[in-house]
Design an enzyme around this catalytic site. Sequence first.
Site, mmCIF file in Angstrom:
data_model
loop_
_atom_site.group_PDB
_atom_site.id
_atom_site.type_symbol
_atom_site.label_atom_id
_atom_site.label_comp_id
_atom_site.label_asym_id
_atom_site.label_seq_id
_atom_site.Cartn_x
_atom_site.Cartn_y
_atom_site.Cartn_z
ATOM 1 N N HIS A 55 -53.540 -29.053 -9.308
ATOM 2 C CA HIS A 55 -52.818 -27.985 -8.601
ATOM 3 C C HIS A 55 -53.517 -27.651 -7.281
ATOM 4 O O HIS A 55 -54.383 -26.788 -7.219
ATOM 5 C CB HIS A 55 -52.791 -26.760 -9.528
ATOM 6 C CG HIS A 55 -51.820 -25.704 -9.121
ATOM 7 N ND1 HIS A 55 -51.097 -24.974 -10.023
ATOM 8 C CD2 HIS A 55 -51.466 -25.218 -7.900
ATOM 9 C CE1 HIS A 55 -50.334 -24.095 -9.398
ATOM 10 N NE2 HIS A 55 -50.541 -24.223 -8.104
ATOM 11 N N ARG A 59 -50.561 -27.898 2.228
ATOM 12 C CA ARG A 59 -49.865 -27.263 3.380
ATOM 13 C C ARG A 59 -49.299 -28.218 4.407
ATOM 14 O O ARG A 59 -48.721 -27.778 5.400
ATOM 15 C CB ARG A 59 -50.800 -26.269 4.107
ATOM 16 C CG ARG A 59 -51.374 -25.179 3.232
ATOM 17 C CD ARG A 59 -50.307 -24.276 2.646
ATOM 18 N NE ARG A 59 -50.904 -23.131 1.961
ATOM 19 C CZ ARG A 59 -50.453 -22.634 0.824
ATOM 20 N NH1 ARG A 59 -49.394 -23.162 0.236
ATOM 21 N NH2 ARG A 59 -51.038 -21.605 0.268
ATOM 22 N N ASP A 302 -55.559 -24.365 -8.020
ATOM 23 C CA ASP A 302 -54.583 -23.578 -7.256
ATOM 24 C C ASP A 302 -55.142 -23.243 -5.868
ATOM 25 O O ASP A 302 -54.910 -22.150 -5.336
ATOM 26 C CB ASP A 302 -54.149 -22.303 -7.997
ATOM 27 C CG ASP A 302 -52.839 -21.726 -7.444
ATOM 28 O OD1 ASP A 302 -52.261 -22.331 -6.518
ATOM 29 O OD2 ASP A 302 -52.412 -20.672 -7.933
ATOM 30 N N HIS A 306 -54.726 -20.103 3.375
ATOM 31 C CA HIS A 306 -53.824 -19.302 4.206
ATOM 32 C C HIS A 306 -54.510 -18.998 5.529
ATOM 33 O O HIS A 306 -55.717 -18.765 5.575
ATOM 34 C CB HIS A 306 -53.454 -17.987 3.510
ATOM 35 C CG HIS A 306 -52.475 -18.155 2.390
ATOM 36 N ND1 HIS A 306 -51.184 -18.602 2.587
ATOM 37 C CD2 HIS A 306 -52.603 -17.940 1.056
ATOM 38 C CE1 HIS A 306 -50.543 -18.640 1.427
ATOM 39 N NE2 HIS A 306 -51.383 -18.266 0.472
HETATM 40 O O1 DOR Z 1 -51.409 -17.369 -5.216
HETATM 41 C C1 DOR Z 1 -50.603 -18.269 -5.091
HETATM 42 N N1 DOR Z 1 -50.516 -18.998 -3.950
HETATM 43 N N2 DOR Z 1 -49.779 -18.553 -6.104
HETATM 44 C C2 DOR Z 1 -48.773 -19.430 -5.988
HETATM 45 O O2 DOR Z 1 -48.048 -19.628 -6.946
HETATM 46 C C3 DOR Z 1 -48.515 -20.125 -4.714
HETATM 47 C C4 DOR Z 1 -49.724 -20.174 -3.895
HETATM 48 C C5 DOR Z 1 -49.468 -20.534 -2.468
HETATM 49 O O3 DOR Z 1 -48.731 -21.481 -2.220
HETATM 50 O O4 DOR Z 1 -50.064 -19.921 -1.590
HETATM 51 ZN ZN ZN Z 2 -48.223 -20.918 -8.895
#
Ligand code: DOR
Ligand code: ZN
Length: 430
Positions: A55, A59, A302, A306
Amino acid sequence: MSWLLRGASPYGEERTDLLIRDGVIAEMGAGLSARGAELVAADGLVALPGLVDLHTHLREPGREDAETVQTGARSAALGGFSAVHAMANTDPVADTAGVVEQVWRLGRETALVDVSPVGAVTVGLGGTQLAELGAMADSAARVRMFSDDGHCVCDPALMRRALEYVKAFGGVIAQHAEEHRLTEGAQMNEGIQSAQLGLTGWPAAAEEAIIARDVLLTGHVGSRLHVCHVSTTGSVELLRWAKDKGIDVTAEVTPHHLLLTDDLAATYDPVYKVNPPLRTAGDVAALRAGLADGTIDAVATDHAPHSVEDKECEWGAARPGMLGLQQALSVVILTMVESGRLDWRGVADRMSGRPARIGGLVRDGHGGDLVVGAPANIVLVDPAARIVVDPAELASRSRNTPYAGMQLPGRVVANFLRGAATVLDGKAQR
Ligand code: DOR
Ligand code: ZN
């Protein structure tokens, strides 16, 4: 190029030399001759099979200001990974053979990790129309995992059809379990902390309701389900129940849900905003126990880079997500190894063997044991090292790590992908 790893401890066990030649582990044993090979002093280092992440958000295409396949792959290599699954919520969405092939090719060009694209379940992550799952499976990227991650596949009839569809090619649906009607406007875990802070809560039941529904559907149609980023005690209990029933379900937990709790929201620092949200200490304990006993199969990062604009703003406006690739192994060492919950074989199982099987990457030589003849996907870790995390030093294009300033155990000293060094002396080679 051949390499002699001198005095490494596979799985933290007896010391040995490993000779890497022609991309495979050519020999293992004490006192091997290094003739013609580059010597790597590996005394005191633990050797593990290359880690596999189920996961990762890379981007690219669309938000190359936050991460590219190249910078994400470098973060992954430095974190000890040899393969990552790239989530589909890019722009454009990875819902066609064309887009997944593009991501797969960009991954090949990095020569740092194998990038295995995850295909979207529904067109544009819209939740209404099945994407061309078969065409993505047949593409050069050979997609086997499909997910609308970031969104839940909420329509139960569509979820059922997706589960049925992937049976034809041994695929798996990875569900982001969130009943959206129960999380409208949610900012953090629903509980005492959210009540005190006056922030709208994201109840555990919103995750658990979808997991309960989906394991029942999966059992009914005889397909395979993977549950993304499990975060609550109740989710672990449901998974335990489903596995006892023989339902073909697997699950992952993130490093941040193994370590951090919802009281961090009181800082109002959006670096701690994530979806699903950080939960309570009780949930953290249940997740650690579930990972230890195998109810939770894998650790998955995950990794969610950002940009500064999307993250360094007020809590309510910030995007959810945090970096994970470079610190995942350290967090697992801290929460699972140093506390005696997992040994190194357990770490290899939860971070390499099982994720490779879930994602279908055994075909590419990932997730196997460190034995003679195996592909030389090997990471060398110094378990005694402790590193203070400095966001400025991370390989990611983004800076949203929740571990800034924390001292974490374990340092990835070297990493090899099919016998090619991707990391040496803690530095990425590309
Ligand atoms: O915190 C998260 N960020 N959860 C998600 O399900 C998507 C992810 C993202 O793409 O930034
Ligand atoms: Zn998610």
